[in-house]
Design a protein around this motif. Sequence first.
Motif, PDB file in Angstrom:
ATOM      1  N   ARG A   3      -8.090  14.717  -4.551  1.00 12.43           N
ATOM      2  CA  ARG A   3      -8.121  16.178  -4.737  1.00 12.43           C
ATOM      3  C   ARG A   3      -6.751  16.723  -5.148  1.00 12.43           C
ATOM      4  O   ARG A   3      -6.658  17.666  -5.926  1.00 12.43           O
ATOM      5  N   LEU A   4      -5.705  16.114  -4.619  1.00  6.65           N
ATOM      6  CA  LEU A   4      -4.339  16.546  -4.926  1.00  6.65           C
ATOM      7  C   LEU A   4      -3.819  15.955  -6.234  1.00  6.65           C
ATOM      8  O   LEU A   4      -2.753  16.332  -6.706  1.00  6.65           O
ATOM      9  N   GLY A   5      -4.547  14.995  -6.791  1.00 12.36           N
ATOM     10  CA  GLY A   5      -4.164  14.412  -8.070  1.00 12.36           C
ATOM     11  C   GLY A   5      -3.110  13.327  -7.996  1.00 12.36           C
ATOM     12  O   GLY A   5      -2.446  13.022  -8.996  1.00 12.36           O
ATOM     13  N   PHE A   6      -2.969  12.708  -6.830  1.00 17.73           N
ATOM     14  CA  PHE A   6      -2.011  11.612  -6.670  1.00 17.73           C
ATOM     15  C   PHE A   6      -2.692  10.273  -6.911  1.00 17.73           C
ATOM     16  O   PHE A   6      -3.848  10.092  -6.550  1.00 17.73           O
ATOM     17  N   THR A   7      -1.949   9.328  -7.470  1.00 14.42           N
ATOM     18  CA  THR A   7      -2.420   7.948  -7.491  1.00 14.42           C
ATOM     19  C   THR A   7      -1.973   7.280  -6.193  1.00 14.42           C
ATOM     20  O   THR A   7      -1.079   7.789  -5.499  1.00 14.42           O
ATOM     21  N   GLN A   8      -2.557   6.145  -5.889  1.00 18.08           N
ATOM     22  CA  GLN A   8      -2.103   5.391  -4.718  1.00 18.08           C
ATOM     23  C   GLN A   8      -0.635   5.016  -4.875  1.00 18.08           C
ATOM     24  O   GLN A   8       0.130   5.062  -3.915  1.00 18.08           O
ATOM     25  N   GLY A   9      -0.253   4.649  -6.076  1.00 14.31           N
ATOM     26  CA  GLY A   9       1.132   4.276  -6.334  1.00 14.31           C
ATOM     27  C   GLY A   9       2.104   5.419  -6.101  1.00 14.31           C
ATOM     28  O   GLY A   9       3.192   5.215  -5.560  1.00 14.31           O
ATOM     29  N   GLY A  64       7.555   5.185   0.735  1.00 10.07           N
ATOM     30  CA  GLY A  64       8.180   3.882   0.942  1.00 10.07           C
ATOM     31  C   GLY A  64       7.190   2.804   1.362  1.00 10.07           C
ATOM     32  O   GLY A  64       7.533   1.881   2.102  1.00 10.07           O
ATOM     33  N   LEU A  65       5.964   2.936   0.884  1.00  3.49           N
ATOM     34  CA  LEU A  65       4.919   1.956   1.163  1.00  3.49           C
ATOM     35  C   LEU A  65       4.579   1.228  -0.126  1.00  3.49           C
ATOM     36  O   LEU A  65       4.984   1.648  -1.202  1.00  3.49           O
ATOM     37  N   SER A  66       3.793   0.180  -0.016  1.00  2.00           N
ATOM     38  CA  SER A  66       3.272  -0.454  -1.227  1.00  2.00           C
ATOM     39  C   SER A  66       1.943   0.209  -1.581  1.00  2.00           C
ATOM     40  O   SER A  66       1.273   0.789  -0.713  1.00  2.00           O
ATOM     41  N   ARG A  67       1.543   0.095  -2.837  1.00  6.94           N
ATOM     42  CA  ARG A  67       0.256   0.635  -3.250  1.00  6.94           C
ATOM     43  C   ARG A  67      -0.869  -0.056  -2.484  1.00  6.94           C
ATOM     44  O   ARG A  67      -1.856   0.554  -2.105  1.00  6.94           O
ATOM     45  N   GLU A  68      -0.684  -1.346  -2.220  1.00  2.29           N
ATOM     46  CA  GLU A  68      -1.681  -2.110  -1.481  1.00  2.29           C
ATOM     47  C   GLU A  68      -1.851  -1.581  -0.062  1.00  2.29           C
ATOM     48  O   GLU A  68      -2.971  -1.536   0.459  1.00  2.29           O
ATOM     49  N   GLN A  69      -0.761  -1.170   0.574  1.00  2.00           N
ATOM     50  CA  GLN A  69      -0.862  -0.609   1.917  1.00  2.00           C
ATOM     51  C   GLN A  69      -1.674   0.690   1.897  1.00  2.00           C
ATOM     52  O   GLN A  69      -2.527   0.895   2.760  1.00  2.00           O
ATOM     53  N   VAL A  70      -1.410   1.536   0.924  1.00  2.00           N
ATOM     54  CA  VAL A  70      -2.161   2.789   0.819  1.00  2.00           C
ATOM     55  C   VAL A  70      -3.636   2.475   0.586  1.00  2.00           C
ATOM     56  O   VAL A  70      -4.518   3.055   1.229  1.00  2.00           O
ATOM     57  N   LYS A  75      -5.325  -0.192   1.437  1.00  2.00           N
ATOM     58  CA  LYS A  75      -5.920  -0.743   2.660  1.00  2.00           C
ATOM     59  C   LYS A  75      -6.122   0.332   3.720  1.00  2.00           C
ATOM     60  O   LYS A  75      -7.098   0.283   4.475  1.00  2.00           O
ATOM     61  N   MET A  76      -5.232   1.315   3.783  1.00  2.00           N
ATOM     62  CA  MET A  76      -5.420   2.412   4.732  1.00  2.00           C
ATOM     63  C   MET A  76      -6.614   3.272   4.327  1.00  2.00           C
ATOM     64  O   MET A  76      -7.376   3.725   5.181  1.00  2.00           O
ATOM     65  N   GLU A  77      -6.786   3.474   3.030  1.00  2.00           N
ATOM     66  CA  GLU A  77      -7.914   4.278   2.553  1.00  2.00           C
ATOM     67  C   GLU A  77      -9.254   3.598   2.783  1.00  2.00           C
ATOM     68  O   GLU A  77     -10.282   4.266   2.844  1.00  2.00           O
ATOM     69  N   THR A  78      -9.256   2.295   2.887  1.00  2.00           N
ATOM     70  CA  THR A  78     -10.508   1.551   3.076  1.00  2.00           C
ATOM     71  C   THR A  78     -10.638   0.995   4.495  1.00  2.00           C
ATOM     72  O   THR A  78     -11.503   0.154   4.753  1.00  2.00           O
ATOM     73  N   SER A  79      -9.797   1.465   5.387  1.00  2.00           N
ATOM     74  CA  SER A  79      -9.834   1.114   6.819  1.00  2.00           C
ATOM     75  C   SER A  79      -9.479  -0.333   7.126  1.00  2.00           C
ATOM     76  O   SER A  79      -9.752  -0.822   8.208  1.00  2.00           O
ATOM     77  N   PHE A  80      -8.869  -1.043   6.171  1.00  2.00           N
ATOM     78  CA  PHE A  80      -8.391  -2.395   6.466  1.00  2.00           C
ATOM     79  C   PHE A  80      -7.079  -2.343   7.240  1.00  2.00           C
ATOM     80  O   PHE A  80      -6.727  -3.303   7.920  1.00  2.00           O
ATOM     81  N   LEU A  81      -6.364  -1.236   7.121  1.00  2.00           N
ATOM     82  CA  LEU A  81      -5.175  -0.960   7.928  1.00  2.00           C
ATOM     83  C   LEU A  81      -5.360   0.406   8.574  1.00  2.00           C
ATOM     84  O   LEU A  81      -5.966   1.303   7.976  1.00  2.00           O
ATOM     85  N   HIS A  82      -4.811   0.562   9.767  1.00  2.07           N
ATOM     86  CA  HIS A  82      -4.827   1.861  10.440  1.00  2.07           C
ATOM     87  C   HIS A  82      -4.016   2.853   9.600  1.00  2.07           C
ATOM     88  O   HIS A  82      -2.948   2.517   9.093  1.00  2.07           O
ATOM     89  N   VAL A  83      -4.519   4.061   9.436  1.00  2.00           N
ATOM     90  CA  VAL A  83      -3.789   5.090   8.691  1.00  2.00           C
ATOM     91  C   VAL A  83      -2.534   5.450   9.471  1.00  2.00           C
ATOM     92  O   VAL A  83      -2.609   5.899  10.617  1.00  2.00           O
ATOM     93  N   SER A  84      -1.386   5.245   8.864  1.00  2.00           N
ATOM     94  CA  SER A  84      -0.124   5.533   9.542  1.00  2.00           C
ATOM     95  C   SER A  84       0.043   7.035   9.735  1.00  2.00           C
ATOM     96  O   SER A  84      -0.468   7.838   8.953  1.00  2.00           O
TER      97      SER A  84
END
Length: 100
Positions: free
Chosen positions: A26-32, A39-45, A47-56
């Motif tokens: 909605r805000l127009g951001f990419t994961q990257g 200061g995260l990796s795109r992969e971390q974002v 994984k957080m969006e898909t619940s593979f990692l806890h949302v920090s």
Amino acid sequence: MLGEQRVQHLFFPSTRAECIRILRLRLGFTQGEVAEKLGLSREQVSKMETSFLHVSETLWDFMLDQAYRQLYSDKNVSYEDFKSTVSRLIHNRAKEDRHG
């Protein structure tokens, strides 16, 4: 107290992970872009969006802050009230999903 219907039109997910993804789009951001800002990796974002990692908390606070600043128009409502209402709506939605 913040009117729940005013927030519900922004998003009404049942998890923080869903909320983060909806807000990012909605805000127009990419994961990257989000990753770079925090200061995260795109992969971390991802994984957080898909619940593979806890949302920090850092990602959660960043996305809610951006939503409050860019999407929510009632500036008579504090950020803390906005954040509290969003968390309550997610909790209520998750409870509804569990109880069908």
